[in-house]
Design an enzyme around this catalytic site. Structure first.
Site, PDB file in Angstrom:
ATOM      1  N   CYS A 246       0.788   7.969  -0.988  1.00 60.32           N
ATOM      2  CA  CYS A 246       0.523   9.413  -0.937  1.00 60.32           C
ATOM      3  C   CYS A 246      -0.371   9.788  -2.112  1.00 60.32           C
ATOM      4  O   CYS A 246      -0.031  10.620  -2.951  1.00 60.32           O
ATOM      5  CB  CYS A 246       1.812  10.220  -0.932  1.00 60.32           C
ATOM      6  SG  CYS A 246       3.033   9.665   0.286  1.00 60.32           S
ATOM      7  N   ALA A 247      -1.538   9.141  -2.181  1.00 55.82           N
ATOM      8  CA  ALA A 247      -2.363   9.114  -3.391  1.00 55.82           C
ATOM      9  C   ALA A 247      -3.214  10.349  -3.617  1.00 55.82           C
ATOM     10  O   ALA A 247      -3.484  10.722  -4.761  1.00 55.82           O
ATOM     11  CB  ALA A 247      -3.276   7.885  -3.350  1.00 55.82           C
ATOM     12  N   ALA A 248      -3.718  10.972  -2.551  1.00 58.52           N
ATOM     13  CA  ALA A 248      -4.671  12.073  -2.725  1.00 58.52           C
ATOM     14  C   ALA A 248      -4.010  13.273  -3.407  1.00 58.52           C
ATOM     15  O   ALA A 248      -2.806  13.478  -3.245  1.00 58.52           O
ATOM     16  CB  ALA A 248      -5.234  12.474  -1.361  1.00 58.52           C
ATOM     17  N   PRO A 249      -4.766  14.031  -4.210  1.00 58.40           N
ATOM     18  CA  PRO A 249      -6.221  13.976  -4.392  1.00 58.40           C
ATOM     19  C   PRO A 249      -6.708  12.970  -5.418  1.00 58.40           C
ATOM     20  O   PRO A 249      -7.914  12.913  -5.677  1.00 58.40           O
ATOM     21  CB  PRO A 249      -6.559  15.402  -4.833  1.00 58.40           C
ATOM     22  CG  PRO A 249      -5.356  15.843  -5.584  1.00 58.40           C
ATOM     23  CD  PRO A 249      -4.181  15.209  -4.869  1.00 58.40           C
TER      24      PRO A 249
ATOM     25  N   ASP B 288      -0.901   6.495   7.934  1.00 56.51           N
ATOM     26  CA  ASP B 288       0.433   7.082   7.853  1.00 56.51           C
ATOM     27  C   ASP B 288       1.358   6.067   7.194  1.00 56.51           C
ATOM     28  O   ASP B 288       1.552   4.960   7.716  1.00 56.51           O
ATOM     29  CB  ASP B 288       0.925   7.418   9.267  1.00 56.51           C
ATOM     30  CG  ASP B 288       2.293   8.078   9.283  1.00 56.51           C
ATOM     31  OD1 ASP B 288       2.967   8.111   8.230  1.00 56.51           O
ATOM     32  OD2 ASP B 288       2.705   8.536  10.362  1.00 56.51           O
TER      33      ASP B 288
ATOM     34  N   ASP C 250       4.474   9.159  -5.304  1.00 59.38           N
ATOM     35  CA  ASP C 250       4.491  10.588  -5.624  1.00 59.38           C
ATOM     36  C   ASP C 250       4.655  11.289  -4.283  1.00 59.38           C
ATOM     37  O   ASP C 250       3.687  11.607  -3.606  1.00 59.38           O
ATOM     38  CB  ASP C 250       3.193  10.986  -6.327  1.00 59.38           C
ATOM     39  CG  ASP C 250       3.186  12.443  -6.742  1.00 59.38           C
ATOM     40  OD1 ASP C 250       4.251  13.094  -6.676  1.00 59.38           O
ATOM     41  OD2 ASP C 250       2.110  12.947  -7.114  1.00 59.38           O
TER      42      ASP C 250
ATOM     43  N   CYS D 255       6.971  16.743  -7.443  1.00 58.77           N
ATOM     44  CA  CYS D 255       6.705  17.950  -8.239  1.00 58.77           C
ATOM     45  C   CYS D 255       7.572  19.089  -7.702  1.00 58.77           C
ATOM     46  O   CYS D 255       7.069  20.149  -7.341  1.00 58.77           O
ATOM     47  CB  CYS D 255       5.228  18.312  -8.226  1.00 58.77           C
ATOM     48  SG  CYS D 255       4.516  18.545  -6.581  1.00 58.77           S
TER      49      CYS D 255
END
Length: 409
Positions: free
Chosen positions: A232-235, A279, A295, A348
């Site tokens: 789930c790297a972006a941005p 996905d 993340d 977060c």
């Protein structure tokens, strides 16, 4: 006749409506709401007005109710317009005559006289907002004993944090940019700074990343050529950190649009990573990894300083949906580790269901976070986890809310 400034106020009203009535984020609503607003300054003004209304909505409503004989319905347009008008006077220091000139036309065909009367009554009474925003009751209940301290951290939007490509140059960049540093590889500047005009932007010496958001990747240390999956790297802030720390990075995300921004940042900074659009619940790696940084998607309530919409659109349903997704991603990430590999899980979010409760279910070997790995003033929990919130490091400008934990396979 066109009234200068009116399109920005109308856009702000549409932004607020999209958040409160449709549950959209400010970012999701911005495209449609700002479509007819010309100029960057007016678009920024619309966002600022909407943000301040959402940040102070409970207190603005108390003022409005104090000046009306009969309480306006929560969804009444005059209430929304009055919130918008008061936020400009009390938070953005807009002159009252300009607020009236651009506010009352929003009630064309409606109760302008009522709104004008309430607004004038409040100004004559020299009303003021409290020093700290009042949280919605449901939010205060969820955040428990830390709620009041968190609320204090929401009083003003956050400063600008930069993560440096080369932490060894921290002192130099802090001096060049006129900022402060709370740990190596970090520089903090006042909010409102024009990022693209700062020295070092074009050559990719740094990227924008909240201090708390930079901590999960730091907990993996130096890569020394080892393989890491940024799930789930972006941005892309964490991808850049890992690449700069010597990891061979695979950056995976489902969003094509957000991955385009990641690629742009890789190009600007001269860093490299394998970028994969997929996905995570269906993708399978060819080989296991030395480390996985997850993340995870979350309610993002920890970003309430910069995204006050989360105070009004997040509830048990949204939290429950995220919890299910996070549990599935943790299970997959755990299976993709080499023996002895490291998993770092982060969200977060300020919701314990998304942080502490998830960590308690992980069966890998815990690797406690050390205070030495963190900025001065932050502590770890008894379990060795990290929990930050906007009420922490307040004297230095605060930070976002995060939960971070680490394990070894």
């Amino acid at each position: 006749m066109d009234i200068p400034g009116l399109p920005a106020r109308r856009a702000a009203l549409n932004l607020i409506d999209a958040v409160l009535r449709r549950g959209e984020t400010l970012d999701q609503a911005a495209g449609a709401a700002l479509a007819r607003v010309r100029g960057d300054a007016d678009r920024a003004l619309a966002r600022a007005i909407a943000g301040e209304v959402l940040r102070w909505k409970v207190d603005l409503d108390v003022l409005i109710d104090s000046a009306t004989r009969q309480r306006l319905p929560d969804d009444a347009k005059p209430r929304a317009v009055l919130e918008l008008m008061l936020a400009q006077v009390l938070r953005l220091e807009t002159p009252a005559h300009a607020v009236i000139a651009t506010g009352l036309p929003l009630l064309a065909g409606g109760p302008r006289r009522l709104a004008h009367g309430v607004f004038s009554t409040l100004l004559k009474g020299e009303v003021a907002l409290p020093g700290v925003p009042t949280l919605p009751d449901a939010v205060h209940a969820r955040w428990g004993v830390r709620a009041d301290a968190i609320a204090a951290g929401l009083a003003v939007p956050p400063p600008l944090d930069l993560a440096l490509r080369d932490p060894a140059q921290t002192g130099d960049w802090a001096q060049k940019l006129g900022g402060i540093s709370l740990m190596p590889g970090h520089v903090r500047l006042p909010r409102g700074t024009a990022v693209e005009k700062l020295e070092g932007f074009r050559e990719g010496a740094w990227w924008v990343q909240d201090l708390a958001a930079s901590l999960p990747a730091r907990l993996l240390g130096s890569g020394e050529g080892r393989r890491v999956l940024d799930l789930c790297a972006a941005p892309g802030g964490k991808t850049l950190q890992l690449a700069a720390a010597g990891w061979e990075v695979t950056a995976l995300d489902i969003s094509k649009r957000r991955l385009e921004r990641l690629r742009e940042n890789l190009q600007r900074t001269g860093l490299s990573a394998e970028v994969v659009q997929a996905d995570a619940l269906a993708w399978e790696p060819l080989l296991p990894f030395d480390a996985v940084l997850l993340d995870a998607p979350c309610t993002a309530t920890g970003t309430c300083r910069r995204h006050p919409d989360v105070l009004h659109r997040i509830g048990p349903r949204q939290i429950g949906e995220m919890v299910d997704l996070q549990a599935a991603l943790i299970a997959r990430a755990s299976d993709w580790l080499k023996s002895g590999g490291t998993l770092v899980y982060a969200v977060c979010s300020l919701e314990p269901e998304e942080g502490e409760a998830q960590a308690r279910k992980v069966t890998l070997q815990p690797v406690p976070v050390s205070p030495a790995e963190l900025p001065e003033g932050l502590q770890v929990t008894a379990e060795g986890w990290l929990r930050t919130d906007p009420g922490m490091l307040a004297d230095a400008g605060g930070l976002d809310g995060f939960f971070v934990a680490r394990w070894q396979a």
